[in-house]
Design an enzyme around this catalytic site. Structure first.
Site, short mmCIF file in Angstrom:
data_model
loop_
_atom_site.label_atom_id
_atom_site.label_comp_id
_atom_site.label_asym_id
_atom_site.label_seq_id
_atom_site.Cartn_x
_atom_site.Cartn_y
_atom_site.Cartn_z
N ASP A 22 73.37 15.87 -39.54
CA ASP A 22 72.20 15.73 -38.68
C ASP A 22 72.39 14.59 -37.67
OD1 ASP A 22 69.72 16.39 -37.74
OD2 ASP A 22 68.60 15.42 -39.36
N HIS A 39 76.47 18.39 -30.04
CA HIS A 39 76.98 19.44 -30.93
C HIS A 39 78.50 19.55 -30.80
CE1 HIS A 39 72.96 20.39 -31.98
NE2 HIS A 39 72.63 20.96 -30.84
N TRP A 71 66.40 28.68 -35.66
CA TRP A 71 66.08 29.67 -34.60
C TRP A 71 64.87 29.23 -33.80
CZ3 TRP A 71 69.93 32.90 -33.97
CH2 TRP A 71 70.68 33.32 -35.08
N LEU A 133 91.18 22.94 -50.67
CA LEU A 133 89.74 22.71 -50.52
C LEU A 133 88.99 24.02 -50.26
CD1 LEU A 133 87.42 20.51 -49.85
CD2 LEU A 133 88.08 20.90 -47.47
C1 IPE Z 1 68.95 20.44 -40.96
O1 IPE Z 1 68.76 19.67 -39.82
C2 IPE Z 1 69.78 21.64 -40.64
C3 IPE Z 1 71.17 21.37 -40.30
C4 IPE Z 1 71.77 20.20 -40.31
C5 IPE Z 1 71.93 22.53 -39.95
P1 IPE Z 1 67.45 19.82 -38.93
O2 IPE Z 1 67.61 18.82 -37.83
O3 IPE Z 1 67.26 21.23 -38.52
O4 IPE Z 1 66.30 19.41 -39.94
P2 IPE Z 1 64.81 18.93 -39.70
O5 IPE Z 1 64.15 19.91 -38.79
O6 IPE Z 1 64.88 17.56 -39.08
O7 IPE Z 1 64.20 18.87 -41.07
C1 IPE Z 2 72.25 18.68 -36.33
O1 IPE Z 2 71.85 17.86 -35.29
C2 IPE Z 2 72.78 20.01 -35.85
C3 IPE Z 2 71.94 21.17 -36.20
C4 IPE Z 2 70.82 21.11 -36.86
C5 IPE Z 2 72.41 22.47 -35.79
P1 IPE Z 2 70.44 18.03 -34.60
O2 IPE Z 2 70.57 18.95 -33.43
O3 IPE Z 2 69.40 18.39 -35.58
O4 IPE Z 2 70.21 16.54 -34.06
P2 IPE Z 2 68.82 15.76 -33.98
O5 IPE Z 2 68.24 15.75 -35.35
O6 IPE Z 2 67.97 16.48 -33.01
O7 IPE Z 2 69.24 14.40 -33.51
MG MG Z 3 68.12 17.27 -36.73
#
Ligand code: IPE
Ligand code: IPE
Ligand code: MG
Length: 244
Positions: A22, A39, A71, A133
């Site tokens: 995250d 990303h 989504w 792994l």
């Molecule tokens: C969790 O992160 C999903 C992934 C890392 C793929 P999110 O950024 O989507 O989670 P929330 O919305 O902060 O809970």
């Molecule tokens: C995690 O990073 C990637 C996915 C959930 C796909 P985020 O895109 O959620 O990054 P933040 O949480 O907005 O910083």
């Molecule tokens: Mg996030």
């Protein structure tokens, strides 16, 4: 200090590490960049982490890459994430194969574009016999959906007379989850300072040690992984028992 050191030498290293990757968006925004740049750098952190886990002798690594709730994001961000996924599956396959990594994907793959489904199938087939792994990538994954699907399947087996309701045990449920054959995670790491599971591996994390780090996913590397493992090794896993 001494206590921590002696515990370090006694605790077994984690066999299975799960990571909620995250903070890509915040990494990009804080640099005045579009979210997609976060990303992209996140994909580099995946490569580094997979390598490091292989080198450290971790048996299973499970990465949360796209949740069933992601989504909800703007269509262009979802598209950017899917393009990166295509790129990753194409580019990394050779390296995964030479490093003995076995790739598995969990989540509702039928909800992904059909060309991505093909790439996943090809990558799984090409790495199926690898003995290093096991890298499991959670794509369009939601822990509740996974449990719902398992319950539906078991219910069908009950109504078909294959199993009696009384014979449903925790191991029967486990065998119907997509993680069948993979041990529960010993250590779950979430980056970016958020302290929640966000629907990841709800059943499997019942006794997992949770480590939260403020580091944003694109900045996560071998050093942060080793720090998380050190933190894990200082923990005492009691599973409901008593420590003395
Ligand atoms: C969790 O992160 C999903 C992934 C890392 C793929 P999110 O950024 O989507 O989670 P929330 O919305 O902060 O809970
Ligand atoms: C995690 O990073 C990637 C996915 C959930 C796909 P985020 O895109 O959620 O990054 P933040 O949480 O907005 O910083
Ligand atoms: Mg996030």
């Amino acid at each position: 200090m001494e206590t921590a050191t002696s515990r370090d030498t006694h605790a077994a290293p984690p066999k299975h590490i799960a990571i909620i990757m995250d903070g890509n968006g915040r990494w990009a925004i804080s640099r005045g960049l579009p979210r997609v740049a976060g990303h992209q750098r996140g994909a580099d952190a995946v490569r580094a982490t997979v390598r490091a886990c292989g080198e450290l002798g971790v048996d299973f690594l499970t990465l949360y890459a796209f949740s069933s709730e992601n989504w909800k994001r703007p269509a262009d961000e979802v598209q950017d994430l899917m393009s990166l996924l295509r790129l990753y599956l194409r580019r990394e396959l050779a390296e995964l194969a030479t490093n003995g990594v076995r790739l598995r994907v969990i989540g509702d793959r039928a909800g992904l574009d059909s060309d991505i489904q093909d790439l996943i199938r090809e990558a799984e087939e090409a790495t199926a016999k690898n003995g290093g792994l096991t890298l499991t990538v959670a794509l369009n994954y939601g822990g509740r959906n996974e449990i719902v699907a398992a319950v539906q399947e078991i219910a069908r087996e009950v109504s078909g007379g294959l199993i009696e309701a009384n014979a449903i045990t925790a191991s029967v449920i486990e065998a119907h989850l997509q993680t069948d054959g993979i041990p529960d995670p010993d250590l779950l790491i979430r980056t970016s300072g958020e302290h929640r599971l966000s629907n990841f591996l709800l059943w499997q994390t019942a006794y997992t040690e949770l480590v939260f780090t403020p580091v944003l996913w694109p900045d996560f590397g071998r050093k942060e992984l080793e720090e998380s493992i050190r933190e894990y090794r200082r923990r005492e896993r009691r599973y409901g028992g008593s420590s003395t």
